[in-house]
Write a protein that holds these residues in place. Structure first.
Motif, short mmCIF file in Angstrom:
data_model
loop_
_atom_site.label_atom_id
_atom_site.label_comp_id
_atom_site.label_asym_id
_atom_site.label_seq_id
_atom_site.Cartn_x
_atom_site.Cartn_y
_atom_site.Cartn_z
N GLY A 119 43.47 61.71 28.19
CA GLY A 119 43.48 60.41 28.70
C GLY A 119 44.64 60.25 29.60
O GLY A 119 44.60 59.58 30.69
N ILE A 120 45.90 60.64 29.34
CA ILE A 120 46.94 60.52 29.98
C ILE A 120 46.89 61.25 31.33
O ILE A 120 47.14 60.81 32.42
N ALA A 145 39.06 57.16 30.67
CA ALA A 145 39.09 58.35 31.67
C ALA A 145 37.44 58.97 31.74
O ALA A 145 37.18 59.25 33.05
N ILE A 146 36.87 58.81 30.58
CA ILE A 146 35.64 59.64 30.76
C ILE A 146 34.54 58.76 31.81
O ILE A 146 33.67 58.98 32.46
N ILE A 147 34.95 57.49 31.60
CA ILE A 147 33.94 56.21 32.42
C ILE A 147 34.34 56.50 33.66
O ILE A 147 33.38 56.51 34.78
N THR A 156 38.95 49.72 38.76
CA THR A 156 39.22 49.31 37.51
C THR A 156 39.63 49.83 36.19
O THR A 156 40.58 49.57 35.44
N THR A 157 38.62 50.96 36.06
CA THR A 157 38.89 51.66 34.61
C THR A 157 39.88 52.63 34.73
O THR A 157 40.45 53.04 33.98
N SER A 158 40.43 53.07 35.95
CA SER A 158 41.62 53.93 36.01
C SER A 158 42.64 53.10 35.76
O SER A 158 43.49 53.52 35.28
N ILE A 159 42.90 51.91 36.12
CA ILE A 159 44.02 51.19 35.97
C ILE A 159 43.75 50.89 34.39
O ILE A 159 45.01 50.77 33.86
N LEU A 160 42.89 50.35 34.01
CA LEU A 160 42.93 50.10 32.48
C LEU A 160 43.27 51.26 31.53
O LEU A 160 43.73 51.39 30.66
N GLY A 161 42.63 52.30 32.01
CA GLY A 161 42.85 53.78 31.40
C GLY A 161 44.13 54.02 31.20
O GLY A 161 44.78 54.66 30.48
N SER A 215 46.23 59.31 34.63
CA SER A 215 47.52 59.29 35.82
C SER A 215 47.14 59.80 37.15
O SER A 215 47.27 59.18 38.00
N ILE A 216 46.07 60.93 36.99
CA ILE A 216 45.76 61.54 38.57
C ILE A 216 44.84 60.54 39.10
O ILE A 216 45.09 60.17 40.24
#
Length: 100
Positions: free
Chosen positions: A78-79, A14-16, A54-59, A83-84
């Protein structure tokens, strides 16, 4: 060595994703003000968009896997953020496919 929990991984992604999204916005503003060339903007923004997707799907995946982890700020953050951002990615893809 301690094993990283799924909710911590979701928080890290989420931070990335947030940092990448903010960098994308900065580059978009720089391109709008003609501070950088179109070539640099297109290359950097393409990389950032792929990284964000990529990072949003992995996160999101790690956040869902971490639902059974103990309650914490990192888990909730993180959730919510993943999710957003995942919904935004899916909405963007769907709108492009439908031609909006």
């Amino acid at each position: 060595m301690a094993k990283s929990s799924n909710s911590n991984k979701g928080f890290q992604f989420a931070i990335i994703t947030l940092v990448s999204f903010l960098l994308f916005l900065v580059f978009q503003l720089l391109a709008a003000n003609n501070s950088i060339s179109v070539d640099i903007y297109s290359n950097v923004s393409s990389f950032l968009i792929i990284l964000i997707i990529t990072t949003s799907i992995l996160g999101f995946t790690f956040s869902i896997k971490g639902l059974k982890d103990p309650r914490s700020f990192k888990k909730a953050f993180g959730i919510i953020i993943n999710s957003i951002l995942c919904v935004l990615v899916v909405a963007t893809v769907v709108s492009k496919l439908l031609g909006f």
